[in-house]
Structures are given as structure tokens and as C-alpha cells.
Scaffold this active site. Structure first.
Site, short mmCIF file in Angstrom:
data_model
loop_
_atom_site.label_atom_id
_atom_site.label_comp_id
_atom_site.label_asym_id
_atom_site.label_seq_id
_atom_site.Cartn_x
_atom_site.Cartn_y
_atom_site.Cartn_z
CG ASP A 13 24.23 142.29 -4.55
OD1 ASP A 13 24.10 143.50 -4.78
OD2 ASP A 13 24.86 141.83 -3.58
CE LYS A 16 18.13 145.51 -6.26
NZ LYS A 16 19.03 144.40 -5.89
N GLY A 40 24.43 148.74 -4.91
CA GLY A 40 25.41 148.77 -5.99
C GLY A 40 24.74 148.15 -7.19
CG HIS A 41 21.28 149.06 -8.30
ND1 HIS A 41 20.06 149.67 -8.22
CD2 HIS A 41 21.37 148.28 -7.20
CE1 HIS A 41 19.43 149.28 -7.10
NE2 HIS A 41 20.23 148.45 -6.46
CD GLN A 224 19.32 148.16 -0.03
OE1 GLN A 224 18.32 148.83 0.15
NE2 GLN A 224 20.42 148.68 -0.52
P1 GDP Z 1 21.84 144.67 -8.35
O1 GDP Z 1 22.34 145.19 -7.07
O2 GDP Z 1 20.58 143.88 -8.19
O3 GDP Z 1 21.72 145.71 -9.42
O4 GDP Z 1 22.93 143.62 -8.87
P2 GDP Z 1 24.53 143.87 -8.88
O5 GDP Z 1 24.87 144.84 -9.95
O6 GDP Z 1 25.02 144.16 -7.52
O7 GDP Z 1 25.03 142.41 -9.21
C1 GDP Z 1 24.67 141.76 -10.38
C2 GDP Z 1 25.96 141.41 -11.15
O8 GDP Z 1 25.67 140.45 -12.13
C3 GDP Z 1 26.56 142.58 -11.88
O9 GDP Z 1 27.94 142.43 -11.94
C4 GDP Z 1 25.95 142.47 -13.27
O10 GDP Z 1 26.78 143.05 -14.28
C5 GDP Z 1 25.91 140.99 -13.43
N1 GDP Z 1 24.80 140.47 -14.26
C6 GDP Z 1 23.52 140.91 -14.36
N2 GDP Z 1 22.79 140.07 -15.12
C7 GDP Z 1 23.62 139.08 -15.50
C8 GDP Z 1 23.45 137.89 -16.26
O11 GDP Z 1 22.37 137.56 -16.74
N3 GDP Z 1 24.54 137.08 -16.41
C9 GDP Z 1 25.75 137.38 -15.88
N4 GDP Z 1 26.75 136.54 -16.07
N5 GDP Z 1 25.95 138.51 -15.14
C10 GDP Z 1 24.90 139.32 -14.96
P1 IMO Z 2 21.67 146.11 -3.90
O1 IMO Z 2 20.70 147.24 -4.12
C1 IMO Z 2 23.10 143.04 -1.20
C2 IMO Z 2 23.11 144.02 3.09
C3 IMO Z 2 24.46 144.16 3.77
C4 IMO Z 2 24.07 143.67 5.17
C5 IMO Z 2 22.68 144.26 5.36
C6 IMO Z 2 22.65 145.58 6.11
O2 IMO Z 2 22.95 146.27 -4.63
O3 IMO Z 2 21.00 144.80 -4.13
P2 IMO Z 2 23.27 148.07 5.43
O4 IMO Z 2 24.57 148.68 4.98
O5 IMO Z 2 22.17 148.24 4.47
O6 IMO Z 2 22.89 148.49 6.81
O7 IMO Z 2 23.58 146.49 5.54
O8 IMO Z 2 22.16 144.44 4.04
N1 IMO Z 2 22.95 144.88 1.87
C7 IMO Z 2 22.96 144.42 0.62
N2 IMO Z 2 23.19 143.17 0.14
N3 IMO Z 2 22.78 144.03 -2.03
C8 IMO Z 2 22.52 145.27 -1.57
O9 IMO Z 2 22.06 146.26 -2.35
C9 IMO Z 2 22.65 145.52 -0.19
N4 IMO Z 2 22.50 146.61 0.60
C10 IMO Z 2 22.67 146.20 1.86
O10 IMO Z 2 25.43 143.35 3.17
O11 IMO Z 2 23.96 142.28 5.17
MG MG Z 3 24.07 145.19 -5.94
#
Ligand code: GDP
Ligand code: IMO
Ligand code: MG
Length: 424
Positions: A13, A16, A40-41, A224
Site C-alpha cells: 500500500d 504503487k 488493491g492498487h 504487496q
Molecule cells: P498500492 O497498493 O501500493 O497501490 O497503494 P493503495 O492504493 O493500496 O494505497 C495508497 C492510497 O494512498 C490510495 O488511496 C491512493 O489514492 C493514496 N495515495 C497515493 N499517493 C498519495 C499521496 O501522495 N498523497 C495522498 N494523500 N494519498 C496518496
Molecule cells: P498491495 O499490492 C498490504 C497482507 C495481508 C496479510 C498478508 C497475507 O495493495 O500493496 P494474503 O491475503 O496475501 O495471504 O495476506 O499480506 N497483504 C497486503 N498488505 N497491501 C497488499 O497489497 C497486501 N496483500 C496482502 O494483509 O497481512
Molecule cells: Mg494496496
């Protein structure tokens, strides 16, 4: 730079999705190499939010080819739902998504087993996403899995399902004490989902090989993060795939010699979802403030993310193990309202000071962070797009991280939207 690998440097998270969207503007192909719908991207374009779980984030850029490699585990139903959502968002996916026939299929029994394992009191609770990831990869390595190329041979598919259920049903009946599953049921499921997924199956490895020969630009989208890697993460609190840059080679069939660049994505602080050690975790009002300001709730499960300070020990480890050339630092704006910002520069473990993670990953459970303190910058960075728009202390914070981590920070993200970036 034909092949670039992008990886998360923390526990996932890191932002990415946003960074892939940004960088894919100049790419021809975006490829996922591991994980599944546990990811979840999030990408925000003109205020419209897309959350991609399985489909590479490059799908949001017109004409880009998106690959799901052999290292990914694919839930056909989740994929169909996601495709519908993307299409509803006005994206044309026609001819743009290709899935490796070697990718393994997540079955409903895998998701049931994932949940059953988490609920079994004698088993270590990991806090998984419940998407069936662990059981599917376990069956793959046990040579009991269902790769998509089996779908072309009904006899082979039926035999594989039969062999899989023989062992699975023992587990369900004796260990989890829940109902068993019949071959007919699973075959009926597979026959139902096959017409949806089969049109997307294609020779991804040859496609990537030819693209490299032709000098096309490929971005490998990690899911991840480094600390969730099955071999090098905080085991057993990890996911079940190789999230590190090396995973791109095995998960896409690309030679390590063809990888030109590795980009790491790190948040300006740290978050973690699920169980497991997290040395810089803040269980106080500062943690709650970061969670609120950063809207730190899982994009896949909606769970609240644990929040804490930036950990340079973890980030240095990520630079080492992934071979990171450049860092994209995200969510700097989230720290705007803090008066004091801390950075973990080392750990105290069993009375010793350390600043590197060794192969004894269990130290994370006993690590007491050693912090450096910074005054907050007291001015908003949110939405900033130019280096000169960064307040002096924010710039010093970025420079401090860069120096301690050992790789240049070339982009700073200052908001969820596509436009909120500073190229340094
Ligand atoms: P990922 O799994 O690495 O793609 O990250 P996620 O999408 O799960 O979580 C990142 C969250 O932060 C999302 O809700 C993005 O919309 C948000 N986000 C990404 N970059 C920024 C930033 O620079 N500032 C803020 N405030 N939110 C951001
Ligand atoms: P993105 O790509 C954050 C964590 C779960 C748990 C562990 C194992 O959005 O960064 P799983 O379902 O993979 O067997 O769970 O890994 N986990 C993540 N945490 N971002 C993710 O993906 C994750 N995908 C799995 O919360 O701790
Ligand atoms: Mg994510």
C-alpha cells in the site's frame, strides 16, 4: 530502459498503483508478476477513483498492453468483476489484457480454506485478505494446482481436480471439520468461468521476449511489498509470493540480465495491514492522526491500516534486496499537520544497536526503534507539483531519508491524483 521493475519497499500500500499509472505513460507494456486479488492498487484520475486488484494499473492508459504473468494467481470471478468495473469506468480493454496459461487458478475451495485457516484457533492468524492466495500457491508448489493451460484438456483438468480434492477433502472433513467438495461441483464451477477467462489466455512470455528484442518499454508492477515477501519478509506474517524484484524474472519468464532498472515506492511513513511485527507502529493519537489524514483503510478489505513512522532500516533492506536505483516517496502531504516527525534510524535489539536487517528476521519482534526527530513543516505540501513548492523542512526531510536509505528519491507524491507529483 526496456525493462523496469517497480516494487513496494514496506508492507504494501505504498501507492504503487498511482506510481505505475504515472510511469506507464511512457511504457508499452505493464505486467503483474506475482500475487493476486489480494492487491488493491488505487489510481485517481480527474477525481475518478479506480481500484485495481488483478489487472495491471496500466489498463487506465489508452492502448497500453497489460500482462498477467505466470507468477500471478488468478480468481476468474474476481477478474470478471474487475473487468466489468473498468469497462464501466469508460476504459476500452479490448485486446489489451493477456494472461499466462501458466498462471494458477484460484478456486472457491482455496478461499474457503484461507478463511478456515484464519479461524482455526490452533493456527497462526496472519490477517490475510481472504482471497485464497496462500492455499493456491501452496497447491501450486505441491504440484496439485490448476494452471490455466489445463483448461484445454478436459481429461487432464478433471484428473487434476480429482487429485486436488482427494487431499483437500481430508483437510476439510478432519481438520477444519467443515463440509467436503465434490469433483462435479468444482468442474461445474470451472465450466462456468472458463468462457469468461479463456479469451484472455495467451503466450505472455513470448510476447515479452519479442517486446524486449524490439526495444519496447516494459514496466513490471509489483504487488504487496518487500516486507511481505515469502522468503525475505517478516515470515510467517507475509504473503505467499516473491514480492521483491527477483520475482519479476520468475513471474514473467524474463532473464535477470534483461532487467534495466528497479524503482522502489515508499510512503513517507509506514503502514501495515494484518498481523505481524511492526517496530515503528504508533498506537497513540499520532498514529490515529496519520491514519485519518492518510485515509489508511485497505483498498481490498477496508480494514484499518496500522500506522507508524518511516523506518530507514526497512527501507535500506528494501534498497539492498531489490537493487533499487530510484525511490518514489509518496504521501508526504499526509505529514503536513504534524508538529514533530520521527524517523527510525536503527533498532535496539537485546541491548545491541543495529541498523541493518540480517537473515534473523525474528529480531523485528524485539526491535526497539531509535528515532531522530524533526520539526514539522507547518505548511501544506498537498497538491504541490514543483520542487520549489516544497517547504524547506519538508525538503530536508526528503533529503534525510534519501541519505539514510542509500538511493535517490526522484519523485515525491503529494496527493492521490495523477497530477500531484514533484519530479526532483
Ligand atoms: P498500492 O497498493 O501500493 O497501490 O497503494 P493503495 O492504493 O493500496 O494505497 C495508497 C492510497 O494512498 C490510495 O488511496 C491512493 O489514492 C493514496 N495515495 C497515493 N499517493 C498519495 C499521496 O501522495 N498523497 C495522498 N494523500 N494519498 C496518496
Ligand atoms: P498491495 O499490492 C498490504 C497482507 C495481508 C496479510 C498478508 C497475507 O495493495 O500493496 P494474503 O491475503 O496475501 O495471504 O495476506 O499480506 N497483504 C497486503 N498488505 N497491501 C497488499 O497489497 C497486501 N496483500 C496482502 O494483509 O497481512
Ligand atoms: Mg494496496
Amino acid at each position: 530502459m526496456p525493462v523496469t521493475v517497480l516494487v513496494g519497499m514496506q508492507w504494501g500500500d505504498e501507492g504503487k498503483g498511482k506510481v505505475v499509472d504515472l510511469l506507464s505513460e511512457d511504457k508499452d507494456i505493464v505486467a503483474r508478476y506475482q500475487g493476486g486479488a489480494n492487491a488493491g492498487h488505487t489510481v485517481v484520475i480527474d477525481g475518478k477513483k479506480f481500484v485495481l486488484h488483478l489487472i495491471p494499473s496500466g489498463i487506465l492508459r489508452e492502448g497500453k498492453i497489460c500482462v498477467i504473468g505466470s507468477g500471478v494467481v488468478v480468481d476468474p470471478e474476481a477478474l470478471m468483476t474487475e473487468l466489468e468495473e473498468v469497462k464501466k469506468g469508460g476504459i476500452d480493454v479490448e485486446g489489451r489484457l493477456i494472461i499466462s496459461p501458466r498462471a494458477h487458478c484460484i478456486l472457491p475451495v482455496h478461499k474457503i480454506q484461507d478463511a478456515a485457516n484464519e479461524n482455526k484457533s490452533s493456527q497462526q492468524k496472519i490477517g490475510t485478505t481472504g482471497k485464497g492466495i496462500g492455499p493456491t500457491y501452496s497447491d501450486k508448489t505441491a504440484r496439485l494446482g490448476i494452471p490455466f493451460f489445463y483448461f484445454n484438456d478436459t481429461a487432464k483438468l478433471t484428473a487434476a481436480v480429482t487429485a486436488l480434492l482427494e487431499t483437500k477433502n481430508c483437510l476439510f472433513e478432519k481438520f477444519y471439520e467443515s463440509g467436503s467438495h465434490s469433483v462435479e461441483q468444482v468442474m461445474e464451477y470451472l465450466n462456468r468461468v472458463a468462457p469468461g477467462i479463456l479469451p484472455y489466455i495467451g503466450d505472455t512470455r513470448s510476447l515479452l521476449r519479442d517486446a524486449i528484442i524490439e526495444g519496447k518499454e516494459i514496466l513490471c508492477e509489483g504487488a504487496q511489498g518487500t516486507m511481505l515477501d515469502i522468503d525475505y519478509g517478516s515470515y510467517p506474517f507475509v504473503t505467499s509470493s516473491n514480492t521483491i524484484s527477483g520475482g519479476a524474472c520468475t513471474g514473467l519468464g524474463i532473464s535477470p540480465r534483461k532487467v534495466d532498472k528497479v524503482i522502489g515506492v515508499a510512503k513517507a511513513y509506514t503502514t501495515r495491514v494484518g498481523e505481524g511485527p511492526f517496530p515503528t507502529e504508533l498506537k497513540d493519537e499520532t498514529g490515529a492522526l496519520i491514519q485519518e489524514e492518510g485515509n489508511e483503510y485497505g483498498a481490498t478489505t477496508g480494514r484499518a491500516r496500522r500506522c507508524g513512522w518511516f523506518d530507514t532500516v526497512v527501507a535500506r533492506y528494501a534498497v539492498e534486496i531489490n537493487g533499487i536505483d530510484e525511490i518514489v516517496l509518496t504521501k508526504l502531504d499526509v505529514l503536513d499537520r504534524l508538529d514533530v516527525i520521527k524517523v527510525c534510524v536503527g533498532y535496539e535489539v537485546d541491548g545491541r544497536k543495529i541498523d541493518r536487517i540480517s537473515d534473523d528476521i525474528s529480531i523485528l519482534e524485539r526491535a526497539r526503534p531509535v528515532y531522530w526527530e524533526f520539526d514539522g513543516w507547518d505548511e501544506p505540501t498537498a497538491g504541490a507539483q514543483k520542487p520549489e513548492d516544497l517547504p524547506k523542512r519538508a525538503r530536508q526531510y526528503v533529503q534525510f531519508l534519501e541519505k539514510s536509505v542509500g538511493a535517490p528519491i526522484t519523485i515525491v507524491s503529494t496527493g492521490p491524483g495523477r497530477e500531484a507529483v514533484i519530479r526532483l
